[in-house]
Design an enzyme around this catalytic site. Structure first.
Site, PDB file in Angstrom:
ATOM      1  N   PRO A 167       0.782  -1.247   0.000  1.00  0.00           N
ATOM      2  CA  PRO A 167       0.000   0.000   0.000  1.00  0.00           C
ATOM      3  C   PRO A 167       0.807   1.287   0.000  1.00  0.00           C
ATOM      4  CG  PRO A 167       0.112  -0.859   2.212  1.00  0.00           C
ATOM      5  CD  PRO A 167       0.871  -1.835   1.351  1.00  0.00           C
ATOM      6  N   CYS A 168       2.119   1.228  -0.246  1.00  0.00           N
ATOM      7  CA  CYS A 168       2.944   2.429  -0.093  1.00  0.00           C
ATOM      8  C   CYS A 168       2.571   3.542  -1.071  1.00  0.00           C
ATOM      9  CB  CYS A 168       4.426   2.079  -0.235  1.00  0.00           C
ATOM     10  SG  CYS A 168       4.858   1.312  -1.800  1.00  0.00           S
ATOM     11  N   ARG A 169       1.958   3.222  -2.227  1.00  0.00           N
ATOM     12  CA  ARG A 169       1.601   4.255  -3.207  1.00  0.00           C
ATOM     13  C   ARG A 169       0.098   4.516  -3.275  1.00  0.00           C
ATOM     14  NH1 ARG A 169       6.215   6.594  -3.905  1.00  0.00           N
ATOM     15  NH2 ARG A 169       5.349   7.620  -5.733  1.00  0.00           N
TER      16      ARG A 169
END
Length: 315
Positions: free
Chosen positions: A264-266
């Site tokens: 989910p980092c982006r």
């Protein structure tokens, strides 16, 4: 080597998530993140419009106190996956960068909407907000219709007299009429290659406390409903994202082997850009639509897993 790096990152993020306070103030429009309460709101909206998705509680030992006990994560089962990613054709015209400010080259949509002109996720969402109608009052449309009506119909009598109907069609399949066992066997063999061996996937959406966004998890089964190996699951993931955007990690609510997860980092940055695009077009993207939009841009990562039945929803 990549798996070792991902394992180390996963452990570090687990500690960071434990230390991260629960987000209580809404920052959806400013940054693209959601609070646990907003996650429940958009989860309820998804379940209402797509009954294939349901809330689940998971393992009692892994209950998150910042979420309702009976709404820990969302799940859908037996989602079909008819072909492998390598069976899909790629071309430069089909690639679409959704998120460009990324050290790994951005979020690339190389599979979705492959026919005709590529459509970015933002364009899809923008169209959903405008609720466009096909107008019969457009003069250009009436002119085209009138031109079609004025065209002279083809002379079918001349076509029949030409003898073209008597020609053999090489594309026609001839089925043997004899009752012999050999010919019956040959006929049945004609259809053996048409049988599709379908994989299925169980998909989960959890709330990531550290990144403050939804997170997608998936676990696959073969046509005999036996669990797929890690490498087999990677066959159903875009090679632009396999082992990078998608990694194998421990599920936060379920015991068992590692599951594939779209990192989910982006997510927040992609969502923020979509919100801005919709706003610039005069629309309004409410937080309740988060998961429906989320499922659309994540489709680029797992293009052959057919879980998205929300294409016709308007905001």
């Amino acid at each position: 080597m990549q798996s070792v790096i991902n394992s180390v990152k996963g452990t570090a993020l687990g500690v960071a998530e434990f230390l991260t306070p629960v987000l209580k103030e809404s920052k959806f429009r400013e940054t693209g993140v959601v609070t646990p309460e907003e996650f429940v709101i958009c989860g309820d909206h998804l379940v209402h419009h797509c009954p294939t998705w349901q809330w689940a509680s998971g393992d009692d030992a892994k209950i998150k106190p910042y979420l309702p006990r009976d709404k820990q994560f969302l799940m859908t089962r037996n989602v079909p996956c008819y072909k492998r990613c390598k069976q899909m054709e790629y071309s430069e015209e089909q690639e679409k960068l959704i998120e460009t400010d990324d050290d790994e080259g951005g979020w690339v949509d190389t599979h979705h909407y492959t026919e005709g002109t590529p459509i970015s996720v933002a364009d899809q969402v923008h169209e959903m907000t405008l609720d466009l109608k096909k107008s019969s009052d457009d003069p250009s449309l009436r002119e085209e219709s009138d031109e079609d009506d004025d065209e002279e119909a083809e002379d079918m009598d001349a076509f029949v007299e030409s003898g073209m109907l008597d020609n053999e069609d090489k594309a026609t399949l001839e089925i043997p009429t004899s009752n012999s066992k050999d010919q019956k066997q040959d006929t049945s063999n004609l259809y053996e290659n048409e049988i599709v061996s379908t994989r299925t996937y169980d998909l989960n959406i959890t709330y990531d406390k550290y990144y403050q966004t939804p997170r997608l998890w998936l676990y696959g089964y073969d046509e005999n409903h036996k669990p797929l190996s890690i490498e087999e699951m990677y066959e159903d993931i875009s090679q632009d994202h396999a082992k990078k955007t998608v990694t194998m990690e421990t599920h936060p609510h379920l015991p068992g082997p590692p599951m594939a997860s779209v990192h989910p980092c982006r997510h927040a940055e992609v969502m923020k850009k979509i919100i801005e695009t919709v706003t610039e077009g005069g629309g309004d993207l409410g937080v309740h639509m988060y998961l429906i939009v989320f499922l659309k841009f994540v489709q680029a990562v797992i293009p052959t897993i057919e879980y998205d039945y929300t294409q016709n929803f308007t905001m």
